[in-house]
Design a protein around this motif. Structure first.
Motif: not given
Length: 99
Positions: A30-38, A53-71
């Protein structure tokens, strides 16, 4: 958001036997930016870390914060590995098409 592909990839990596001379990284499931306690991490080769990170980015809507953070994470990691440069370039080009 469907994380099935991402979690399947990590499950496959869990059983890989990396050569001891290979550099490995800790990857936060679980990315640290989503849960610092993970604290749940997996050891991955640099290539597998980028791919995660590429696969995780593809799980999110293009241009979303999560997509951009993983890319962004994948792009930082690929500075030491040219293998995924073209794939990342295509991801960022697709983003420009959405703007």
């Amino acid at each position: 958001m469907d994380l099935t592909t991402y979690l399947k990839f990590l499950e496959e990596c869990k059983y890989k036997q990396y050569d001891q001379s290979l550099v490995t990284h800790e990857h936060h499931i679980i990315p640290r930016y989503q849960d610092k306690n993970s604290k749940e991490v997996i050891r991955l080769s640099v290539d597998d870390h980028i791919q995660a990170h590429i696969i995780l980015a593809s799980c999110y809507e293009v241009s979303s914060k999560d997509w951009a953070a993983n890319l962004h994470s994948a792009r930082l990691l690929q500075k030491h590995c040219k293998k995924f440069r073209e794939e990342l370039l295509q991801c960022f080009c697709s983003y420009r098409d959405w703007e």
